[in-house]
Design an enzyme around this catalytic site. Structure first.
Site, PDB file in Angstrom:
ATOM      1  N   ASN A  10     -20.067  -3.145  -3.227  1.00 25.02           N
ATOM      2  CA  ASN A  10     -20.990  -2.003  -3.174  1.00 25.02           C
ATOM      3  C   ASN A  10     -22.371  -2.578  -2.881  1.00 25.02           C
ATOM      4  OD1 ASN A  10     -22.633   0.186  -3.568  1.00 25.02           O
ATOM      5  ND2 ASN A  10     -22.309   0.308  -5.792  1.00 25.02           N
ATOM      6  N   TRP A  11     -22.777  -2.427  -1.631  1.00 28.53           N
ATOM      7  CA  TRP A  11     -24.060  -3.022  -1.228  1.00 28.53           C
ATOM      8  C   TRP A  11     -25.255  -2.261  -1.791  1.00 28.53           C
ATOM      9  CZ3 TRP A  11     -23.976  -4.676   4.659  1.00 28.53           C
ATOM     10  CH2 TRP A  11     -22.994  -5.669   4.836  1.00 28.53           C
ATOM     11  N   LYS A  12     -25.011  -1.065  -2.316  1.00 27.25           N
ATOM     12  CA  LYS A  12     -26.116  -0.197  -2.777  1.00 27.25           C
ATOM     13  C   LYS A  12     -27.145  -0.048  -1.650  1.00 27.25           C
ATOM     14  CE  LYS A  12     -25.219  -1.704  -7.438  1.00 27.25           C
ATOM     15  NZ  LYS A  12     -25.559  -1.526  -8.823  1.00 27.25           N
ATOM     16  N   HIS A  95     -20.387   7.030  -8.918  1.00 27.28           N
ATOM     17  CA  HIS A  95     -21.038   5.807  -9.417  1.00 27.28           C
ATOM     18  C   HIS A  95     -22.068   6.194 -10.475  1.00 27.28           C
ATOM     19  CE1 HIS A  95     -23.430   2.147  -9.557  1.00 27.28           C
ATOM     20  NE2 HIS A  95     -22.377   1.523  -9.048  1.00 27.28           N
ATOM     21  N   GLU A  97     -24.957   5.309 -11.007  1.00 30.91           N
ATOM     22  CA  GLU A  97     -26.314   5.546 -10.484  1.00 30.91           C
ATOM     23  C   GLU A  97     -26.421   6.944  -9.883  1.00 30.91           C
ATOM     24  OE1 GLU A  97     -26.543   1.974  -8.125  1.00 30.91           O
ATOM     25  OE2 GLU A  97     -26.482   0.798  -9.970  1.00 30.91           O
ATOM     26  N   GLU A 167     -16.340   1.187 -14.862  1.00 30.94           N
ATOM     27  CA  GLU A 167     -17.624   0.499 -14.793  1.00 30.94           C
ATOM     28  C   GLU A 167     -18.461   0.849 -16.023  1.00 30.94           C
ATOM     29  OE1 GLU A 167     -18.653  -0.864 -10.610  1.00 30.94           O
ATOM     30  OE2 GLU A 167     -19.568   1.100 -10.862  1.00 30.94           O
ATOM     31  N   GLY A 173     -25.205  -4.498 -13.103  1.00 30.33           N
ATOM     32  CA  GLY A 173     -26.469  -5.099 -12.694  1.00 30.33           C
ATOM     33  C   GLY A 173     -27.252  -5.737 -13.829  1.00 30.33           C
ATOM     34  N   SER A 212     -21.177  -6.622 -13.270  1.00 26.21           N
ATOM     35  CA  SER A 212     -21.543  -8.040 -13.296  1.00 26.21           C
ATOM     36  C   SER A 212     -20.342  -8.968 -13.128  1.00 26.21           C
ATOM     37  CB  SER A 212     -22.326  -8.372 -14.579  1.00 26.21           C
ATOM     38  OG  SER A 212     -23.527  -7.599 -14.633  1.00 26.21           O
ATOM     39  N   GLY A 233     -21.210  -5.319  -7.208  1.00 21.33           N
ATOM     40  CA  GLY A 233     -22.543  -4.979  -6.729  1.00 21.33           C
ATOM     41  C   GLY A 233     -23.283  -6.223  -6.254  1.00 21.33           C
TER      42      GLY A 233
HETATM   43  C1  PEP Z   1     -21.833  -1.702  -9.110  1.00 23.53           C
HETATM   44  O1  PEP Z   1     -22.881  -1.417  -8.565  1.00 23.53           O
HETATM   45  O2  PEP Z   1     -20.865  -0.927  -9.020  1.00 23.53           O
HETATM   46  C2  PEP Z   1     -21.749  -2.955  -9.854  1.00 23.53           C
HETATM   47  C3  PEP Z   1     -20.654  -3.231 -10.508  1.00 23.53           C
HETATM   48  O3  PEP Z   1     -22.853  -3.760  -9.796  1.00 23.53           O
HETATM   49  P1  PEP Z   1     -22.966  -5.281 -10.380  1.00 23.53           P
HETATM   50  O4  PEP Z   1     -21.750  -6.023  -9.893  1.00 23.53           O
HETATM   51  O5  PEP Z   1     -24.228  -5.800  -9.789  1.00 23.53           O
HETATM   52  O6  PEP Z   1     -22.991  -5.168 -11.857  1.00 23.53           O
END
Ligand code: PEP
Length: 250
Positions: A10-12, A95, A97, A167, A173, A212, A233
């Site tokens: 997931n590049w966001k 997600h 976010e 998640e 993050g 993470s 992410g």
């Molecule tokens: C995500 O954005 O779905 C995610 C898991 O981010 P990260 O790996 O940076 O925690």
């Protein structure tokens, strides 16, 4: 049932034509020949770039959100049919976010999930509790509520064509990862909830862990019996890290 693992990046809201070009090429090379399914979910403007760079590779591409509407006067929105037009295979829905910054309720997420399926996309349904919710011992209730909204709207058979990502919001993050045991516990309860509706769908359902995940913890997390891959992410923006996570998905 053997489930092929899936690692989705997931590049966001990161990247540019120039940086993506290098990242896509490096990911393409870095994951060639691996057994896991691999995908990258990129920002909308870069879908065409991803399609061009990944065509003929073992890396699928997708988007990070989708409208719940088919078409019409919805300024700024992107429909599932449009994503399908770009050759998307996957789309992330729900997600954390989107849920926390953009007000995507369980009902909206279920509608987006349905819209994605109707256009032949594979929705990656994100569910997970906040730190407050975990500390208040309501993780099971929260995750079940989020899942049930989709089950109620779309039926259990729909999950046969979808992916779920657990998640925990407190791990996204933050550098703070759920332990393999913590993650496995929730993954097992998600599978059990689906099994109450249909054991066959539950057995085939891929449940990814996200929060993470890094090269250093990926193997242990994905060795858990109910963890079928990762939604990545930060580490998806570094080709060598992403490829190492994909290589750990065996
Ligand atoms: C995500 O954005 O779905 C995610 C898991 O981010 P990260 O790996 O940076 O925690």
């Amino acid at each position: 049932m053997a489930r092929t693992k899936l690692v989705a990046g997931n590049w966001k809201m990161h990247g540019s034509l120039a940086t993506n070009s290098a990242l896509l090429q490096d990911v393409r090379k870095g994951v060639a020949g691996l057994t896991a399914d691999v995908a990258v979910c990129v920002p909308y403007p870069y879908l065409d770039q991803a399609r061009g760079a990944l065509l003929g590779s073992n890396v699928a591409w997708g988007a990070q959100d989708v409208s719940e509407h088919v078409q019409g006067a919805y300024t700024g929105e992107v429909s599932a049919a449009m994503l399908a037009d770009f050759g998307c295979r996957y789309v992330i829905v729900g997600h954390s976010e989107r849920r926390s910054f953009y007000g995507d309720t369980d009902a909206v997420v279920a509608a987006k999930f349905e819209a994605a399926l109707k256009s032949g996309l594979v929705p990656i349904l994100c569910i997970g509790e906040t730190l407050d919710e975990r500390e208040s011992n309501v993780t099971t209730a929260v995750v079940t509520r989020q899942l049930d909204a989709v089950l109620a709207r779309c039926g259990v058979a729909a999950l046969g064509q979808a992916v779920v990502a657990y998640e925990p919001v407190w791990a996204i993050g933050t550098g703070r990862t759920a332990s393999p045991e913590q993650a496995q516990e929730v993954h097992a309860l998600i599978r059990q909830r689906v099994a109450r509706e249909d054991a066959g769908v539950a057995a085939g359902l891929r449940i990814l862990y996200g929060g993470s995940m890094k090269p250093g913890n990926a193997r242990e997390l994905m060795a858990q019996p109910d963890i079928d891959g990762g939604l990545i992410g930060g580490a998806a923006l570094v080709a060598t890290d992403f490829a190492a996570i994909c290589a750990a998905a065996v």
